[in-house]
Design an enzyme around this catalytic site. Structure first.
Site, PDB file in Angstrom:
ATOM      1  N   ARG A  37       0.823  -1.218   0.000  1.00  0.00           N
ATOM      2  CA  ARG A  37       0.000   0.000   0.000  1.00  0.00           C
ATOM      3  C   ARG A  37       0.852   1.261   0.000  1.00  0.00           C
ATOM      4  O   ARG A  37       0.493   2.255  -0.644  1.00  0.00           O
ATOM      5  CB  ARG A  37      -0.950  -0.003   1.200  1.00  0.00           C
ATOM      6  CG  ARG A  37      -2.170  -0.871   0.961  1.00  0.00           C
ATOM      7  CD  ARG A  37      -3.146  -0.822   2.116  1.00  0.00           C
ATOM      8  NE  ARG A  37      -4.376  -1.523   1.746  1.00  0.00           N
ATOM      9  CZ  ARG A  37      -5.321  -1.889   2.598  1.00  0.00           C
ATOM     10  NH1 ARG A  37      -5.176  -1.631   3.893  1.00  0.00           N
ATOM     11  NH2 ARG A  37      -6.395  -2.509   2.183  1.00  0.00           N
ATOM     12  N   GLY A 377     -12.112  -4.663   1.451  1.00  0.00           N
ATOM     13  CA  GLY A 377     -13.550  -4.375   1.496  1.00  0.00           C
ATOM     14  C   GLY A 377     -14.024  -3.597   0.279  1.00  0.00           C
ATOM     15  O   GLY A 377     -15.091  -3.893  -0.286  1.00  0.00           O
TER      16      GLY A 377
HETATM   17  C1  3PG Z   1      -8.586  -1.741   4.782  1.00  0.00           C
HETATM   18  O1  3PG Z   1      -7.612  -2.074   5.445  1.00  0.00           O
HETATM   19  O2  3PG Z   1      -9.336  -2.563   4.228  1.00  0.00           O
HETATM   20  C2  3PG Z   1      -8.848  -0.285   4.574  1.00  0.00           C
HETATM   21  O3  3PG Z   1      -7.760   0.466   5.001  1.00  0.00           O
HETATM   22  C3  3PG Z   1     -10.109   0.135   5.280  1.00  0.00           C
HETATM   23  O4  3PG Z   1      -9.976  -0.075   6.661  1.00  0.00           O
HETATM   24  P1  3PG Z   1     -11.290  -0.273   7.537  1.00  0.00           P
HETATM   25  O5  3PG Z   1     -11.858  -1.615   7.129  1.00  0.00           O
HETATM   26  O6  3PG Z   1     -10.823  -0.256   8.989  1.00  0.00           O
HETATM   27  O7  3PG Z   1     -12.222   0.861   7.236  1.00  0.00           O
END
Ligand code: 3PG
Ligand code: MG
Length: 397
Positions: A37, A377
């Site tokens: 990332r 996600g």
């Molecule tokens: C992830 O790691 O999927 C993103 O940075 C989003 O993080 P979160 O699921 O805590 O919102």
């Protein structure tokens, strides 16, 4: 679909540029264990710096409830500075009096990282006062955090309404690649969904069976489907209380003409560790004290056979406990088969998600796939065809 403004459209020289990045990276013993990332946001940061903007990075880390040092972004500064090849000025709060002073003192082309936006409840609430407080530190807003774009938070969505907003280079690349792979995919399409639990991907599976032609289910969630079919899965990870839901998803798939592939054999062991005593069994022959830890060779062969019949693959989640050899076998074998077909031009393959990226790196195929997304996600929601608030907010009116 309206287009985005990109860095090509932005006047950056002398500007305070608030850049939302995703620095939610895995850590091991105080060090960043996978820099994917971080590496992906380097081009955007460099470009803004080279064009004479002050780069002011906004990011979250973990899911803190208020300020807590365990989730401080300070710990990613060394890895970020290393990736950029330039110093990073860390500021201990993203709003308040310290940030404007540090920003005023910084020269054009310098990079500042402000502390975790989630130390303030206003970020996740997308609270208008908090958005205003963040916006006070910038002249323009660049969002390069596709992997957090499924969150309608102040730093991922709210700011785009208060400041002139632009997509960063990674945001652009993610959207272009995922649109090419998923919006109008070459058919048939196969989705591979693995990982531990059905409960976390329930909605996804329900929506996906209406969009794809084949759904291969792997990982712990396959056990839930097997158990729902009345198969004994021994001590395997399994959400027995979701049996009815699993049956509903199967019925929905059948109605939609989506074929579901479940493992027909498995690697089983009595202990959850690397290189335990293990054996290969047919599904249905798992002992009462055994756990399914990977799909077996016949299951792999079935998936590979299917790869020759489809033209697009979207993949989230491994087939087994790939971090513990030999339970990486199925994931690595399928990953290699996918990569080979992409190289030959027979398949478009897009993979996404934290574990999935790690699995593709482990299999040595990350470079060979059509695209590997850093998003978990957000990638899943995109797969389902949902609008992502962080992306929508960037679209030109
Ligand atoms: C992830 O790691 O999927 C993103 O940075 C989003 O993080 P979160 O699921 O805590 O919102
Ligand atoms: Mg996550």
């Amino acid at each position: 679909m309206p287009a985005f403004r990109t860095l090509d459209d932005a006047d950056l020289a002398g500007k305070r540029v608030l850049v939302r990045v995703d620095l939610n990276v895995p850590m091991e013993e105080g060090r960043v264990s996978d820099t994917t990332r971080i590496d992906r946001v380097v081009p955007t940061i460099r470009e803004i710096a080279q064009k004479g903007g002050k780069v002011i990075l906004l990011a979250h880390f973990g899911r803190p409830k208020g300020r807590d040092e365990k989730n401080s972004l300070r710990q990613v500064v060394p890895a970020l500075a290393h990736a950029l090849g330039q110093p990073v000025i860390f500021v201990g709060d993203c709003i308040g009096t310290e940030a404007p002073k540090a920003i005023a003192a910084a020269k054009n082309g310098e990079v500042l990282l402000l502390e975790n936006t989630r130390f303030h409840a206003g970020d996740e609430k997308n609270d208008p006062d908090f958005v205003k407080a963040l916006a006070a530190n910038g002249d323009i807003y660049v969002n390069d955090a596709f992997s957090a774009a499924h969150r309608a938070h102040a730093s991922t969505e709210g700011l785009a309404h208060l400041l002139p907003a632009y997509a960063g280079r990674t945001m652009q690349a993610e959207i272009e690649a995922l649109s090419a792979g998923l919006d109008n995919p070459a058919r048939p399409v196969m989705a591979i969904v693995g990982g531990a639990k059905v409960s976390t991907k329930l909605e996804l599976l329900g929506n996906l069976v209406e969009k794809v032609d084949v759904l291969a289910i792997g990982g712990g969630m396959a056990n839930t489907f097997l158990a729902a079919r009345g198969i004994n899965v021994g001590k395997s990870l399994c959400e027995h209380d979701l049996a009815q839901t699993a049956r509903e998803i199967e019925a929905k798939a059948e109605a939609a003409g989506c074929e579901i592939l479940l493992p027909v054999d498995a690697l089983v062991a009595r202990e959850f560790k690397a290189h335990p005593g293990h054996r290969v069994v047919s599904i249905g022959e798992v002992g009462p004290d055994e756990m399914i830890l990977d799909a077996g060779p016949l299951s792999v062969a079935e998936v590979v056979l299917k790869l020759d019949k489809v033209r697009t693959v979207v993949w989230n989640g491994p087939f087994g406990a790939f971090e513990l050899p030999p339970f990486d076998t199925a994931t690595v074998a399928v990953a290699k088969a996918v990569a080979e077909r992409v190289r030959d031009g027979r398949l478009v393959a897009v993979a996404g998600g934290g574990d999935t990226v790690a699995a593709m790196n482990h299999a040595g195929v990350a470079e060979d796939l059509t695209y590997v997304s850093t998003a978990g996600g957000a990638f899943l929601e995109w797969m389902e065809g949902k609008a992502l608030p962080g992306v929508e907010a960037l679209r030109k009116a």
